[in-house]
Design a protein around this motif. Sequence first.
Motif, PDB file in Angstrom:
ATOM      1  N   SER A  57       0.841  -1.216   0.000  1.00 21.91           N
ATOM      2  CA  SER A  57       0.000   0.000   0.000  1.00 21.91           C
ATOM      3  C   SER A  57       0.863   1.248   0.000  1.00 21.91           C
ATOM      4  O   SER A  57       0.522   2.239  -0.666  1.00 21.91           O
ATOM      5  CB  SER A  57      -0.909   0.014   1.231  1.00 21.91           C
ATOM      6  OG  SER A  57      -1.822  -1.046   1.166  1.00 21.91           O
ATOM      7  N   ASP A  85      -6.336  -0.512  -4.308  1.00 20.54           N
ATOM      8  CA  ASP A  85      -5.786  -1.165  -3.120  1.00 20.54           C
ATOM      9  C   ASP A  85      -6.821  -2.122  -2.536  1.00 20.54           C
ATOM     10  O   ASP A  85      -7.776  -1.699  -1.906  1.00 20.54           O
ATOM     11  CB  ASP A  85      -5.381  -0.108  -2.075  1.00 20.54           C
ATOM     12  CG  ASP A  85      -4.418  -0.679  -1.044  1.00 20.54           C
ATOM     13  OD1 ASP A  85      -4.369  -1.919  -0.897  1.00 20.54           O
ATOM     14  OD2 ASP A  85      -3.721   0.116  -0.384  1.00 20.54           O
ATOM     15  N   GLU A  86      -6.645  -3.393  -2.774  1.00 20.06           N
ATOM     16  CA  GLU A  86      -7.553  -4.444  -2.321  1.00 20.06           C
ATOM     17  C   GLU A  86      -9.017  -4.054  -2.540  1.00 20.06           C
ATOM     18  O   GLU A  86      -9.824  -4.100  -1.609  1.00 20.06           O
ATOM     19  CB  GLU A  86      -7.306  -4.761  -0.834  1.00 20.06           C
ATOM     20  CG  GLU A  86      -5.827  -4.976  -0.561  1.00 20.06           C
ATOM     21  CD  GLU A  86      -5.538  -6.029   0.484  1.00 20.06           C
ATOM     22  OE1 GLU A  86      -6.433  -6.839   0.775  1.00 20.06           O
ATOM     23  OE2 GLU A  86      -4.408  -6.038   0.986  1.00 20.06           O
TER      24      GLU A  86
HETATM   25 MG    MG Z   1      -2.058  -2.651   2.346  1.00 16.91          MG
END
Ligand code: MG
Length: 240
Positions: free
Chosen positions: A41, A160-161
């Motif tokens: 991240s 991000d995810e």
């Molecule tokens: Mg992360």
Amino acid sequence: MIEFQQVSKHFGDTTAVDGIDLHIGKGEFVVLIGPSGSGKSTTLRMMNRLIDCDAGRIVFQGQDLQTLPPQALRLRMGYAIQSVGLFPHWTVEKNIGTVPRLLGWPAERVHARVQALLTLLQLEPSQFAKRFPDELSGGQQQRVGVARALAGEPEILLMDEPFGALDPVTRIVLQRELKRIHQLSGTTVVMVTHDIDEALFLASRIVLFQDGHIVQDGAPLELLARPANDFVSDFLGRAE
Ligand code: MG
Ligand code: ADP
């Protein structure tokens, strides 16, 4: 499109990212994968200057990222995250149109873009455009989040995810849609996940992180055929 040269980021005593080199070309679908806390991240957030690196250099479309004002930069990059973060008092239509409006597109063009994206993400416009976020399921909110990230025709889509909180069935549906959108639009995508099956399905290239380092960077089949070390083969071994 974007190039990291010996980039590091520290938070106090923690080395989140440790001297990475990473080159992302136009049209690639790059998946950053690795265990929790490995620096994925942080790497993604450095691309749109939500975080600035403290050593090395990041070059975006030939320009040093540090010379590009964050606000202007973020209009050129789509960003979607697990928690979505839709504006609760705005309709779906208004949420998706955020970046196009900031870019000064005429109202009709914004409207047409929103309709097209809703259709692309299989949300019937007449049914969904006027709803508010709390009138949507988790999967529908996630679709709106992806549509919003794509709305300004970004040069690069950062995620991000994005499907992390979804049930497995919805997740697979959205993975298929994302793959189709990438194939249709050719947009460069950088996506963080810790799901190896998701990475193998979507990525044209997988970048595997461990403790702030990149341990391997290559096409999915290359990683499967020639894992760089035991860590990589153990990680890939979790694929079903
Ligand atoms: Mg992360
Ligand atoms: P990942 O996304 O791979 O799970 P992160 O990039 O979020 O990992 O984090 C890498 C390391 O940096 C972790 O040790 C994390 O605790 C630390 N870290 C990340 N963001 C911050 C922050 N804002 N403040 C302090 N430490 C942070």
